[in-house]
Write a protein that holds these residues in place. Structure first.
Motif, PDB file in Angstrom:
ATOM      1  N   LYS A  70       1.607   0.448   7.791  1.00 61.34           N
ATOM      2  CA  LYS A  70       2.841   1.133   8.176  1.00 61.34           C
ATOM      3  C   LYS A  70       2.601   2.116   9.323  1.00 61.34           C
ATOM      4  O   LYS A  70       3.373   2.179  10.287  1.00 61.34           O
ATOM      5  CB  LYS A  70       3.454   1.853   6.964  1.00 61.34           C
ATOM      6  N   ALA A  71       1.520   2.866   9.223  1.00 63.09           N
ATOM      7  CA  ALA A  71       1.191   3.804  10.307  1.00 63.09           C
ATOM      8  C   ALA A  71       0.879   3.043  11.595  1.00 63.09           C
ATOM      9  O   ALA A  71       1.294   3.453  12.689  1.00 63.09           O
ATOM     10  CB  ALA A  71       0.006   4.666   9.893  1.00 63.09           C
ATOM     11  N   LEU A  72       0.159   1.936  11.474  1.00 67.19           N
ATOM     12  CA  LEU A  72      -0.190   1.145  12.650  1.00 67.19           C
ATOM     13  C   LEU A  72       1.054   0.541  13.298  1.00 67.19           C
ATOM     14  O   LEU A  72       1.195   0.517  14.531  1.00 67.19           O
ATOM     15  CB  LEU A  72      -1.169   0.040  12.248  1.00 67.19           C
ATOM     16  N   PHE A  73       1.994   0.083  12.461  1.00 68.87           N
ATOM     17  CA  PHE A  73       3.234  -0.478  13.008  1.00 68.87           C
ATOM     18  C   PHE A  73       4.002   0.581  13.793  1.00 68.87           C
ATOM     19  O   PHE A  73       4.490   0.324  14.897  1.00 68.87           O
ATOM     20  CB  PHE A  73       4.119  -1.017  11.876  1.00 68.87           C
ATOM     21  N   ALA A 121      -2.641  -5.982   7.764  1.00 70.32           N
ATOM     22  CA  ALA A 121      -1.406  -6.225   7.020  1.00 70.32           C
ATOM     23  C   ALA A 121      -1.637  -6.181   5.521  1.00 70.32           C
ATOM     24  O   ALA A 121      -0.702  -5.950   4.741  1.00 70.32           O
ATOM     25  CB  ALA A 121      -0.813  -7.578   7.412  1.00 70.32           C
ATOM     26  N   GLN A 122      -2.886  -6.369   5.075  1.00 69.64           N
ATOM     27  CA  GLN A 122      -3.198  -6.350   3.648  1.00 69.64           C
ATOM     28  C   GLN A 122      -3.450  -4.934   3.126  1.00 69.64           C
ATOM     29  O   GLN A 122      -3.722  -4.736   1.949  1.00 69.64           O
ATOM     30  CB  GLN A 122      -4.422  -7.230   3.377  1.00 69.64           C
ATOM     31  N   LYS A 123      -3.371  -3.941   4.033  1.00 71.42           N
ATOM     32  CA  LYS A 123      -3.528  -2.536   3.633  1.00 71.42           C
ATOM     33  C   LYS A 123      -2.211  -1.825   3.908  1.00 71.42           C
ATOM     34  O   LYS A 123      -1.979  -1.360   5.024  1.00 71.42           O
ATOM     35  CB  LYS A 123      -4.663  -1.882   4.410  1.00 71.42           C
ATOM     36  N   PRO A 124      -1.315  -1.767   2.927  1.00 70.07           N
ATOM     37  CA  PRO A 124       0.071  -1.320   3.182  1.00 70.07           C
ATOM     38  C   PRO A 124       0.167   0.044   3.854  1.00 70.07           C
ATOM     39  O   PRO A 124       0.926   0.229   4.801  1.00 70.07           O
ATOM     40  CB  PRO A 124       0.702  -1.305   1.781  1.00 70.07           C
ATOM     41  N   ALA A 149       3.528  -8.526   1.021  1.00 67.01           N
ATOM     42  CA  ALA A 149       4.283  -7.814  -0.024  1.00 67.01           C
ATOM     43  C   ALA A 149       5.214  -8.740  -0.792  1.00 67.01           C
ATOM     44  O   ALA A 149       6.031  -8.264  -1.593  1.00 67.01           O
ATOM     45  CB  ALA A 149       5.088  -6.680   0.613  1.00 67.01           C
ATOM     46  N   GLN A 150       5.095 -10.043  -0.551  1.00 65.24           N
ATOM     47  CA  GLN A 150       5.907 -11.069  -1.226  1.00 65.24           C
ATOM     48  C   GLN A 150       7.414 -10.834  -1.005  1.00 65.24           C
ATOM     49  O   GLN A 150       8.222 -11.061  -1.890  1.00 65.24           O
ATOM     50  CB  GLN A 150       5.583 -11.105  -2.722  1.00 65.24           C
ATOM     51  N   LYS A 171       9.211  -8.295  -0.958  1.00 63.71           N
ATOM     52  CA  LYS A 171       9.867  -7.365  -1.881  1.00 63.71           C
ATOM     53  C   LYS A 171       9.950  -5.947  -1.321  1.00 63.71           C
ATOM     54  O   LYS A 171      10.517  -5.072  -1.965  1.00 63.71           O
ATOM     55  CB  LYS A 171       9.126  -7.347  -3.224  1.00 63.71           C
ATOM     56  N   ASP A 172       9.341  -5.718  -0.169  1.00 63.68           N
ATOM     57  CA  ASP A 172       9.334  -4.373   0.416  1.00 63.68           C
ATOM     58  C   ASP A 172      10.452  -4.270   1.442  1.00 63.68           C
ATOM     59  O   ASP A 172      10.406  -4.897   2.512  1.00 63.68           O
ATOM     60  CB  ASP A 172       7.978  -4.095   1.081  1.00 63.68           C
ATOM     61  N   TRP A 173      11.498  -3.488   1.136  1.00 61.82           N
ATOM     62  CA  TRP A 173      12.658  -3.379   2.033  1.00 61.82           C
ATOM     63  C   TRP A 173      12.279  -2.733   3.373  1.00 61.82           C
ATOM     64  O   TRP A 173      12.885  -3.038   4.402  1.00 61.82           O
ATOM     65  CB  TRP A 173      13.759  -2.562   1.359  1.00 61.82           C
ATOM     66  N   TRP A 174      11.258  -1.864   3.363  1.00 62.69           N
ATOM     67  CA  TRP A 174      10.892  -1.142   4.591  1.00 62.69           C
ATOM     68  C   TRP A 174      10.455  -2.106   5.690  1.00 62.69           C
ATOM     69  O   TRP A 174      10.833  -1.957   6.851  1.00 62.69           O
ATOM     70  CB  TRP A 174       9.774  -0.152   4.270  1.00 62.69           C
TER      71      TRP A 174
END
Length: 469
Positions: free
Chosen positions: A147-150, A140-143, A174-175, A177-180
């Motif tokens: 995303k690919a893993l999700f 989760a700390q590697k954005p 991402a605090q 702040k990431d809408w995705w």
């Protein structure tokens, strides 16, 4: 004694009244606490569960066939109506760990490799990624990797629980702040049946980033909550920000179609074609609408357009055959049905073609051919209620009353939403003198199609007869 009795009666009355108030208060409290509760009785024109309450004056079942939920048949099969997605949280959690098998994944490789790399070990027969060994906090700390893993966990493995855990950790990293990530959490909640939580996530994502996809997901949530008017307003607000967006216009048309407001749906499908004149769903739905509006020549033009665009399947040739027959272009009718039979991929499609060929045979007056076609329909699909009903009518014409009764009973049990089998049972029973069964069947027919004039006349005759008795 009388005064004492009056006091006792009043006391009993008050006690019962208080009990009733307490019960009502409990019911109200339950409704207030349950955020997902839906009103038991919807206002007219605001529910998809009761499409007959629409104000649009949609077609009657006598003109256009209806599904079991009471909606008219559309011209296009959509993924949302065919999906077998879980409806409850328990079913969603119990979904298979992989897309290929329902058996849980086991691994014996843990003793031979380092714990950190065990999750990424691949074997020829094993899973690509062993989810049970993943350290979600680390990924989760590697954005970019997260995303690919999700996407892999959500779409390929269908493991909603782990996907939700990863999305929650990633959005926290991402605090918020990431809408995705908010959209992905909303998708997970939607699959788990937590529609109110999904609504909150999608709304929060829309505030950060205005996206068409997010609007579409939020509309799906409102449709699951049986709030089509809210979904319509959402789509129309989206069109103000994204003018001419085809998916939003098409979404409005679908909702109107599900609410039995066919005229409004056709208008929006025409709007879709103004923006994208190769939109298959819009062309098919407008063609279907023209066919059931007794305009087969115009419907034929739309289906020919699909053929020119490269759509080449059984359903299209089936529709072309029907349009040609009703437009009196008999030279193309049988060749279209022949091609449909050749392209049929399964027995259900073959059954549909033989059923329509039976109608063609009835239209040209060859009842023996019609009988054979309906029999072939049942050979390919033994649950075809319409074929049972039509065979029963043919048997009635031959004078085989008991066979007709048995076929009609089968049809009415397979498709209780159809009014024809119930009405035919009522007519048959009335002819042989079984008035009670005739009245019961006529009531079922009226329940399925309240506007059927023949059913109302039959019920009126039976009531007059019962009154005379």
């Amino acid at each position: 004694i009388q005064a004492a009795w009056n006091l006792k009666t009043r006391a009993l009355t008050e006690m019962v009244y208080v009990d009733e108030i307490d019960i009502d208060q409990e019911g109200i409290a339950e409704m207030i606490l349950d955020e997902s509760a839906i009103a038991q009785v919807a206002r007219p024109g605001t529910s998809l569960k009761l499409p007959g309450t629409s104000q649009g004056g949609g077609p009657s079942p006598a003109v256009r066939p209806v599904t079991q939920s009471g909606r008219p048949l559309t011209g296009f099969v959509r993924p949302s109506t065919q999906s077998g997605r879980p409806s409850t949280m328990e079913q969603a959690i119990r979904t298979p760990r992989t897309a290929l098998t329902a058996r849980p994944i086991t691994s014996a490789s843990g003793g031979y490799v380092r714990p950190g790399t065990a999750s990424m070990i691949t074997s020829p027969d094993g899973p690509f990624i062993n989810l049970s060994r993943l350290n979600l906090t680390k990924y989760a700390q590697k954005p970019k990797l997260a995303k690919a893993l999700f996407e892999y966990i959500f779409h390929h493995e269908n493991d909603i629980k782990n996907a939700l855990d990863l999305a929650a950790l990633a959005t926290e990293h991402a605090q918020f702040k990431d809408w995705w990530w908010k959209v992905q959490i909303g998708k997970c909640y939607y699959r788990l049946g937590l529609y109110r939580e999904a609504e909150k996530q999608f709304n929060s994502a829309l505030k950060q980033q205005d996206m068409v996809d997010t609007i579409l997901y939020l509309a799906k949530v409102y449709l699951r909550l049986d709030q089509p008017v809210t979904a319509l307003n959402l789509f129309k607000q989206g069109l103000e920000r994204f003018p001419g967006e085809v998916t939003l216009i098409c979404g409005i048309a679908r909702i109107y179609e599900e609410m039995n407001d066919i005229s409004s749906a056709a208008e929006y499908y025409k709007e879709v074609l103004k923006q994208d004149n190769t939109h298959v769903e819009a062309i098919a739905c407008i063609g279907s609408n023209h066919f059931y509006s007794d305009q087969p020549e115009i419907a034929l033009r739309f289906y020919r357009r699909l053929l020119q665009m490269g759509v080449y399947n059984c359903q299209l040739f089936n529709n072309l055959g029907l349009c040609c027959f009703y437009a009196q272009q008999y030279d193309m009718t049988l060749s279209s049905f022949e091609r449909a039979l050749f392209l049929a991929e399964n027995e259900e499609e073959t059954a549909d073609v033989w059923y329509n060929l039976g109608h063609v045979a009835v239209g040209i007056g060859d009842l023996n051919l019609a009988y054979q076609c309906f029999k072939l329909t049942l050979v390919n699909n033994n649950d075809y209620a319409e074929a049972y009903n039509n065979l029963a009518v043919l048997e009635m014409q031959k004078g085989h009353t008991e066979q007709a009764r048995a076929l009609l009973q089968t049809a009415s049990s397979l498709a209780p939403h159809m009014y024809e089998p119930h009405f035919n049972v009522a007519i048959l029973s009335e002819k042989v003198g079984d008035l009670q069964r005739s009245y019961t069947a006529a009531q079922k027919s009226e329940e399925a199609f309240p506007g059927h004039v023949d059913t109302q006349q039959l019920i009126k005759q039976l009531k007059e007869h019962f009154a005379m008795l």
